[in-house]
Design a protein around this motif. Sequence first.
Motif, mmCIF file in Angstrom:
data_model
loop_
_atom_site.group_PDB
_atom_site.id
_atom_site.type_symbol
_atom_site.label_atom_id
_atom_site.label_comp_id
_atom_site.label_asym_id
_atom_site.label_seq_id
_atom_site.Cartn_x
_atom_site.Cartn_y
_atom_site.Cartn_z
ATOM 1 N N SER A 1 -1.228 6.520 3.244
ATOM 2 C CA SER A 1 -2.289 7.494 2.987
ATOM 3 C C SER A 1 -1.773 8.926 2.992
ATOM 4 O O SER A 1 -2.267 9.778 2.247
ATOM 5 C CB SER A 1 -3.407 7.338 4.023
ATOM 6 O OG SER A 1 -2.896 7.511 5.339
ATOM 7 N N ARG B 1 -1.564 1.016 -4.770
ATOM 8 C CA ARG B 1 -0.666 -0.073 -4.386
ATOM 9 C C ARG B 1 0.456 -0.182 -5.403
ATOM 10 O O ARG B 1 0.262 0.052 -6.598
ATOM 11 C CB ARG B 1 -1.433 -1.390 -4.272
ATOM 12 C CG ARG B 1 -2.322 -1.418 -3.032
ATOM 13 C CD ARG B 1 -3.044 -2.712 -2.853
ATOM 14 N NE ARG B 1 -3.860 -2.656 -1.634
ATOM 15 C CZ ARG B 1 -4.894 -3.439 -1.383
ATOM 16 N NH1 ARG B 1 -5.237 -4.376 -2.275
ATOM 17 N NH2 ARG B 1 -5.576 -3.324 -0.269
ATOM 18 N N LEU C 1 -8.576 -3.900 -5.332
ATOM 19 C CA LEU C 1 -9.083 -2.709 -4.661
ATOM 20 C C LEU C 1 -10.577 -2.604 -4.945
ATOM 21 O O LEU C 1 -11.040 -2.972 -6.026
ATOM 22 C CB LEU C 1 -8.367 -1.445 -5.157
ATOM 23 C CG LEU C 1 -6.924 -1.211 -4.685
ATOM 24 C CD1 LEU C 1 -6.328 -0.002 -5.397
ATOM 25 C CD2 LEU C 1 -6.859 -1.032 -3.175
ATOM 26 N N THR D 1 -3.338 -7.944 -7.014
ATOM 27 C CA THR D 1 -3.889 -7.134 -5.937
ATOM 28 C C THR D 1 -5.305 -6.743 -6.296
ATOM 29 O O THR D 1 -5.683 -6.747 -7.466
ATOM 30 C CB THR D 1 -3.033 -5.878 -5.699
ATOM 31 O OG1 THR D 1 -3.486 -5.207 -4.515
ATOM 32 C CG2 THR D 1 -3.119 -4.906 -6.866
ATOM 33 N N GLN E 1 -3.918 2.416 -8.970
ATOM 34 C CA GLN E 1 -4.412 3.534 -8.174
ATOM 35 C C GLN E 1 -5.863 3.832 -8.529
ATOM 36 O O GLN E 1 -6.250 3.840 -9.698
ATOM 37 C CB GLN E 1 -3.551 4.781 -8.410
ATOM 38 C CG GLN E 1 -3.882 5.945 -7.497
ATOM 39 C CD GLN E 1 -2.747 6.948 -7.392
ATOM 40 O OE1 GLN E 1 -1.582 6.604 -7.590
ATOM 41 N NE2 GLN E 1 -3.077 8.188 -7.073
ATOM 42 N N ASP F 1 -12.574 1.924 -1.430
ATOM 43 C CA ASP F 1 -11.225 2.185 -0.929
ATOM 44 C C ASP F 1 -10.670 3.515 -1.427
ATOM 45 O O ASP F 1 -9.716 4.042 -0.854
ATOM 46 C CB ASP F 1 -10.270 1.066 -1.370
ATOM 47 C CG ASP F 1 -10.641 -0.285 -0.805
ATOM 48 O OD1 ASP F 1 -11.210 -0.325 0.307
ATOM 49 O OD2 ASP F 1 -10.359 -1.305 -1.462
ATOM 50 N N ALA F 2 -11.218 4.033 -2.521
ATOM 51 C CA ALA F 2 -10.659 5.235 -3.141
ATOM 52 C C ALA F 2 -10.726 6.430 -2.187
ATOM 53 O O ALA F 2 -11.725 6.607 -1.481
ATOM 54 C CB ALA F 2 -11.418 5.551 -4.423
ATOM 55 N N ASP G 1 0.829 -1.203 0.000
ATOM 56 C CA ASP G 1 0.000 0.000 0.000
ATOM 57 C C ASP G 1 0.865 1.256 0.000
ATOM 58 O O ASP G 1 1.913 1.309 0.666
ATOM 59 C CB ASP G 1 -0.905 0.030 1.240
ATOM 60 C CG ASP G 1 -2.020 -0.993 1.166
ATOM 61 O OD1 ASP G 1 -2.514 -1.246 0.056
ATOM 62 O OD2 ASP G 1 -2.390 -1.549 2.219
ATOM 63 N N ALA H 1 -6.905 5.239 -3.154
ATOM 64 C CA ALA H 1 -5.999 4.193 -2.692
ATOM 65 C C ALA H 1 -5.040 3.860 -3.818
ATOM 66 O O ALA H 1 -5.367 4.013 -5.001
ATOM 67 C CB ALA H 1 -6.775 2.945 -2.260
ATOM 68 N N LEU I 1 -0.372 9.595 -0.390
ATOM 69 C CA LEU I 1 -1.433 9.643 -1.379
ATOM 70 C C LEU I 1 -2.244 10.929 -1.251
ATOM 71 O O LEU I 1 -2.628 11.539 -2.249
ATOM 72 C CB LEU I 1 -2.343 8.429 -1.221
ATOM 73 C CG LEU I 1 -3.293 8.138 -2.381
ATOM 74 C CD1 LEU I 1 -2.516 7.891 -3.659
ATOM 75 C CD2 LEU I 1 -4.163 6.941 -2.052
ATOM 76 N N ASP I 2 -2.495 11.356 -0.025
ATOM 77 C CA ASP I 2 -3.206 12.619 0.177
ATOM 78 C C ASP I 2 -2.400 13.783 -0.367
ATOM 79 O O ASP I 2 -2.952 14.757 -0.895
ATOM 80 C CB ASP I 2 -3.492 12.844 1.665
ATOM 81 C CG ASP I 2 -4.531 11.869 2.200
ATOM 82 O OD1 ASP I 2 -5.251 11.264 1.386
ATOM 83 O OD2 ASP I 2 -4.601 11.704 3.434
#
Length: 661
Positions: free
Chosen positions: A16, A398, A389, A387, A413, A393-394, A13, A396, A19-20
């Motif tokens: 976060s 990996r 998703l 993987t 993504q 989850d979005a 992962d 998100a 990703l943010d």
Amino acid sequence: MTTTAPQRPQWRDVPSAELDAAPDPWLQWASRRRGDEPLQHRLCEGERPAAAGPQAGWQIPSVYPAGCAFFTAHRANRQALPPPVPGARHSVLSSGTLALAGAAQPPRQTRHADGPPARRAALASGTPVLGIIDADIALLHPMFRAADGRARIRHFWDQGHGPLRAPWRTPPELGYGREHDGAAIEAFGPLPDARAQARAYRSLGLPIPRWGHGTQVLALAGASADPLTGQADAASTLEIVAVQVPGPAFAQTHGNWLNSCVLDGLRYLLARTAPESPLIVTLSLGAHSGSHDGQGLLERAIDALIDEQQGRLTVVIAAGNSQLARAHAEFVLPPAQDGAASEQSLWISMPYDDPSPNFAEFWIEGLAATGDDALEIEFGPEGGPTTRLRSADAPAARLLQTQAGATPQAQLQLGAADRPAGASPRLHAWLGIGARKATRPGEDGGCLWGRWRIRLRNHGQQPLQIGAWVARDDLPDLGRQPARLAKSFAEPTPAALIAETGTQSTLASCSQAIVVGAYQYEPEPQRYTLWPHSAGGGADGRGPDVCGPGALRRGTLQDWLGPVSFLSTEALAPAVDPCEPARAGTSLAAPVLSRRLALLLQEHGAAMPRTDLLAALAQRWPGAPIPDALTPNRTGRYWLPMPQPAHTRPALQAGLRSTPC
């Protein structure tokens, strides 16, 4: 002697916080695989900040006024990318870092709107100017000189990183690249042969290709003699302003890094053109990435710029040559039944010696609301680690890595796509697969090869509409040209999923530009047929506005339009290399139309909005016959007649490739 077995890659992962800070998947990828993506620019949206903090190494060209809705930010130097920085497709620069901006603007409701009639009053009435944004432009070619030796290319901006020595200078309002004017070209004096021209190009630090895409395009738009007729016309004397995009931006077929080059280029062309002169810009460039619906940053920025100029700016865009590329899929994922999810798989092939990454983008509509858990996407190499998703989850992401922090071999993504207020949510799924072959010292090129599977499942009670595009990157290294491999969904992807609509380049979804498809012309018996690779619009019928000549054909042999060597007196042999781009298609049809539009504006004596311009075009040159049983989403409703007498070459040798690589 013992050896350590290579570590098996695993999906991990993305934290976060990272990703943010950087929700844009292209920026995430570029920051981690720097050998693949020479990112130097970002296209931004929002209120232009007064300045960017130097600590981030980003600058904003001053050509963009305060409050500008769209602008670009570029690296102040060529240092390596920092770790992922805050940013997104819709972003502004603030305090030296990239930060999220507000929501996207609502989409335009009509494709051919020209703005309120009241805004049409002050139209430019001077002599038209031809503009071009392209690569490998032979600025010293005699066909771009006037009869008295004056250089018709009055301004030339090379956006690359060539040597900055006289007569070059950096455009002060843009802060990068190098430019010079017509006087610098005239200072070389007459350049009568290829040897003299080559010496001059070397002194300027410019490459000398055997054939240049931009040279061919500009010749069709504005050479001193029309390459199709061999005759001079009113466009033969028009002034030219030119922008040469960096080689990496031109060669990458996904087009994501080209966006900033194009928007800066349009601003430069406007800044170097007299305000009373109509400007006709040819954009024979394309991109596979993006939503292909006119809502990307660049498409909306071009539309806004055209609207802002109130008829002064006409942008002519090639529709693209991807009709047969199998690069676009459309399908509906039915609702789940009896508790069992519906599913559909698509495949991408990664050859063992593939020198470049592969990308794919999926746009999913039909989710009930943000956070809806209906969609599941599974991604991975056949027989390797996968993987999954879910839509809930979005956002998100990996990464497939041999260990934490290692160069990722792949990335998946999910994120919410920008939508206007009140519209149903749309999900964006982004997939990247790294190059198999290492392209730089120390670069990890050992990505898993073979087929990669993308499996989508619908667990919900509503159908989901899926649009998917392969957005391949063909540029593994700055120092050499890669072999261009097919960019497509691979077998066993069902043929029924491959769309025959919506295959146009992302750029061709601009609502205010004039989009050009291509036909092929047979001089005997003067027959018009659709160029097989000419891309089309969506199922709603929106497609090219015009079709123009993209290829000549005699029997089974294909010729290209008005062959032009980069060096004026050097013979240009037929292109027999199967990995060399074919010199045919919509890229050549677009400048033929630009030339006609310039003639039309010369006769009219003033600029015209696009709808009036298209109407006047059809009245001035009655359209060529459109073959029956062809749909408007590929052909448009007007075919520009082939100039007569058509200039054709002797029959080409057998074995000449007749389709684009």
